[in-house]
Design an enzyme around this catalytic site. Structure first.
Site, short mmCIF file in Angstrom:
data_model
loop_
_atom_site.label_atom_id
_atom_site.label_comp_id
_atom_site.label_asym_id
_atom_site.label_seq_id
_atom_site.Cartn_x
_atom_site.Cartn_y
_atom_site.Cartn_z
CD GLU A 79 13.30 4.22 8.12
OE1 GLU A 79 13.17 5.05 9.06
OE2 GLU A 79 13.31 4.53 6.93
CE LYS A 132 -1.84 2.86 2.28
NZ LYS A 132 -1.63 4.29 1.86
CD GLU A 153 11.34 12.20 10.93
OE1 GLU A 153 10.23 11.73 11.19
OE2 GLU A 153 12.24 11.57 10.36
N GLY A 159 3.37 4.07 12.90
CA GLY A 159 4.07 2.81 13.18
C GLY A 159 3.47 2.10 14.39
CB CYS A 194 13.63 8.36 7.48
SG CYS A 194 14.31 7.36 6.15
N GLY A 203 7.60 5.17 7.94
CA GLY A 203 6.78 6.37 8.07
C GLY A 203 6.90 6.94 9.47
CB SER A 204 4.81 9.35 11.24
OG SER A 204 3.54 8.74 11.21
P1 NAD Z 1 2.39 8.37 7.84
O1 NAD Z 1 3.39 7.65 8.63
O2 NAD Z 1 1.05 8.59 8.46
O3 NAD Z 1 2.15 7.62 6.43
C1 NAD Z 1 3.00 6.66 5.90
C2 NAD Z 1 2.19 5.52 5.28
O4 NAD Z 1 1.35 4.94 6.28
C3 NAD Z 1 1.26 5.93 4.16
O5 NAD Z 1 1.21 4.91 3.18
C4 NAD Z 1 -0.09 6.05 4.84
O6 NAD Z 1 -1.17 5.88 3.96
C5 NAD Z 1 -0.01 4.90 5.82
N1 NAD Z 1 -0.89 5.03 6.98
C6 NAD Z 1 -1.31 6.15 7.60
N2 NAD Z 1 -2.12 5.85 8.64
C7 NAD Z 1 -2.22 4.50 8.68
C8 NAD Z 1 -2.88 3.57 9.54
N3 NAD Z 1 -3.64 3.97 10.56
N4 NAD Z 1 -2.73 2.25 9.30
C9 NAD Z 1 -1.96 1.80 8.29
N5 NAD Z 1 -1.32 2.63 7.45
C10 NAD Z 1 -1.43 3.96 7.64
O7 NAD Z 1 3.05 9.73 7.39
P2 NAD Z 1 2.39 11.13 6.98
O8 NAD Z 1 1.16 11.43 7.80
O9 NAD Z 1 2.23 11.13 5.52
O10 NAD Z 1 3.54 12.14 7.42
C11 NAD Z 1 3.59 12.63 8.75
C12 NAD Z 1 5.00 12.68 9.28
O11 NAD Z 1 5.58 11.36 9.24
C13 NAD Z 1 5.98 13.50 8.49
O12 NAD Z 1 5.90 14.84 8.83
C14 NAD Z 1 7.30 12.89 8.88
O13 NAD Z 1 7.77 13.43 10.07
C15 NAD Z 1 6.98 11.45 9.08
N6 NAD Z 1 7.36 10.61 7.92
C16 NAD Z 1 8.48 9.88 8.04
C17 NAD Z 1 8.89 9.10 6.96
C18 NAD Z 1 10.13 8.28 7.04
O14 NAD Z 1 10.69 7.92 6.02
N7 NAD Z 1 10.59 7.93 8.21
C19 NAD Z 1 8.16 9.07 5.79
C20 NAD Z 1 6.99 9.82 5.71
C21 NAD Z 1 6.61 10.59 6.80
#
Ligand code: NAD
Length: 491
Positions: free
Chosen positions: A260, A185, A393, A243, A294, A238-239
């Site tokens: 991660e 996804k 971050e 996570g 990240c 992701g965040s």
């Molecule tokens: P996020 O972590 O919410 O999204 C990352 C992924 O997770 C996306 O595919 C999203 O659709 C999915 N996701 C979101 N909520 C989910 C849930 N409840 N269950 C399963 N999957 C879900 O990131 P964001 O809201 O787009 O960005 C917010 C902050 O996250 C950024 O400001 C940044 O600090 C951080 N971020 C970090 C990385 C990294 O590489 N470490 C990448 C993106 C964002």
């Protein structure tokens, strides 16, 4: 396959999920508009998948795992599929780089670098597929004991929007090399290249159902995927809050997960460092991908005697940085969306309100469309380590400088956040290089260099809030498999 994707991404193109080797829309028919961050204009759409679509994708991946040839194929043949995918990516490099840049707002130069790294991931894991093996274990007389490396089964990959091609490649490369099947996804803000890669995977000879991609919102499609009872393992980038939600969902099914989750990575600059070598690397480690990395080097710790010198040189470079449209290929592009721009602006405003000194600001190109999500880089000096800016971050082009007194102070400051992803150490003193590398809390330490996101071959992952498990390199193959111990009693 792929008839719906023109080489140049015609306006309004409707991208589809790729499930069980077929291009399909979400069962509900709902769609999400895709806008280019450089100008805010909608140019494509993706399916808004929901639970029923996730069910279909997981069922396809399960069938492909249990019945299909994939998990029983000779590892060398699986490797060949991955290598062929790498070659197809190379052949379609310009198209993929253009699509990635337009979808994320990153400069085309960065898009090209991402495609090169992506190609390398599939090449690396293609080559590794038949080179990982179990052990024989000395045991009791009359017995032979050994371990076999087995795939988990169906792996769910939930990936972010900052490096869509690369992060998918590190997940898919390792998972598929070990014989797992995959449901991915991508992020709702950047899904287009994932769909394209899944199409190329079919062309490369992956059997139907091995490499499935479905798009949609995190709270809907992502949540349904991570909670699905027929998933064997979850990997997420992701965040930290997302996570935690994904781990909680996986825990309800008692499934394992690789996480991660970003960082607040320090670069430690001692007074004896080669500053000419360090300065461009210090700047690039925070402006690469607009700071949306990240492993961005977002904190610079400087030994006090060198502080003014380093701060002045960085300020000079920061003032010259320009953000602009992806196809203008300037120092940095637009941020991913309005929400991310507001988040970065909010953290910068809070730091200014707390009295942190702005040493320099870059600029936004005059010709950049007003509807784009641009943010001019900011350099903050003498930051209080207790502030949010020092601990959290930002995920934008915002760099914070700190002064330290001695080696112990540097290590204390480096380890003063809850994260532990990457660190840089700049010094000519060899013994100090080793001491600091050992004591700093980070999954990767670079000495006299820094690789924000780089290094296909190098194991990568965090401590504490940065996550757990390791990706990249050979180590990812261990995360994407488990040992089975087999004991023969032959008297
Ligand atoms: P996020 O972590 O919410 O999204 C990352 C992924 O997770 C996306 O595919 C999203 O659709 C999915 N996701 C979101 N909520 C989910 C849930 N409840 N269950 C399963 N999957 C879900 O990131 P964001 O809201 O787009 O960005 C917010 C902050 O996250 C950024 O400001 C940044 O600090 C951080 N971020 C970090 C990385 C990294 O590489 N470490 C990448 C993106 C964002």
């Amino acid at each position: 396959m792929g008839t719906h994707v023109s080489r140049t991404v015609a306006e309004g193109v409707a991208f589809m999920n790729l499930i069980d080797g077929r291009s399909v829309d979400a069962l509900s028919g709902r769609r999400i508009d895709v806008a280019c961050p450089s100008d805010g204009r909608v140019f494509a759409s993706i399916p808004a998948s929901a639970e029923a679509d996730v069910d279909a994708a997981v069922a396809a991946a399960r069938r492909a795992f249990e019945n299909g040839p994939w998990s029983r194929m000779a590892p060398a043949d699986r490797g060949r599929c991955l290598t062929r995918l790498g070659l197809l990516i190379e052949r379609n490099a310009e198209e993929l780089a253009a699509l990635e840049s337009r979808d994320t707002g990153k400069p085309v130069r960065q898009g090209r670098a991402d495609v090169t790294a992506t190609m390398r991931y599939y090449e690396f894991y293609g080559g590794a597929a038949d080179k990982i093996h179990g052990d024989t274990i000395p045991f009791l007389d009359g017995y032979t004991a050994m371990t076999l490396r087995e795939p988990h089964g169906v792996v769910a990959g939930i990936v972010p929007w900052n490096y869509p091609l690369q992060i998918l490649a590190r997940v898919a490369g390792a998972a598929l090399a070990m014989g797992n099947t995959l449901v991915v996804k991508p992020a709702e803000d950047a899904s287009l290249t994932a769909i394209r890669i899944a199409e190329l995977a079919l062309e490369a000879g992956f059997p139907a159902g091995v490499f499935n991609v479905l798009t949609g919102y995190g709270a809907e499609a992502g949540a349904a995927l991570s909670a699905h009872p027929d998933i064997d393992y979850v990997t997420f980038t992701g965040s930290p809050p997302t996570g935690a939600a994904i781990q909680a969902a996986a825990a309800r099914n008692n499934r394992g997960a690789t996480m991660e989750l970003g960082g607040k990575s320090p670069q430690i600059v001692f007074a004896d460092a080669d500053l000419d070598a360090a300065l461009p690397v210090l700047v690039n480690a925070i402006i690469q991908n607009g700071g949306q990395t990240c492993s961005a080097g977002s904190r610079i710790l400087i030994e006090r005697p060198a502080y003014d010198r380093v701060a002045t040189a960085l300020a000079e470079r920061f003032s010259a940085l320009v953000a602009g449209p992806h196809d203008a290929d300037l120092d940095l592009g637009a941020l991913i969306n309005a929400r991310q721009k507001d988040r970065v602006a909010g953290m910068v405003a809070a730091a200014e309100q707390a009295g942190v000194e702005v040493l320099a600001r870059g600029s936004v190109d005059h010709d950049a469309p007003k509807e784009g999500f641009y943010f001019a880089p900011v350099l903050f000096g003498a930051v209080d380590p207790a502030l949010e800016l020092a601990r959290e971050e930002v995920f934008g082009p915002v760099l914070a400088l700190f002064a330290f007194d001695d080696e112990a102070d540097a290590i204390r400051l480096a380890n003063a956040t809850d994260y532990g992803l990457v660190a840089g150490v700049w010094t000519r003193d060899g013994a100090r290089q080793h001491r600091v590398a050992k004591r700093v809390r980070a999954g990767q330490v670079f000495v006299n260099g820094y690789g924000a996101g780089g290094g296909i071959e190098l194991p990568f992952g965090g401590f504490r809030k940065s996550g757990h498990g390791r990706e990249k390199g050979f180590e990812a193959l261990y995360d994407m498999s488990a040992t089975k111990t087999v004991v023969f009693n032959h008297g």
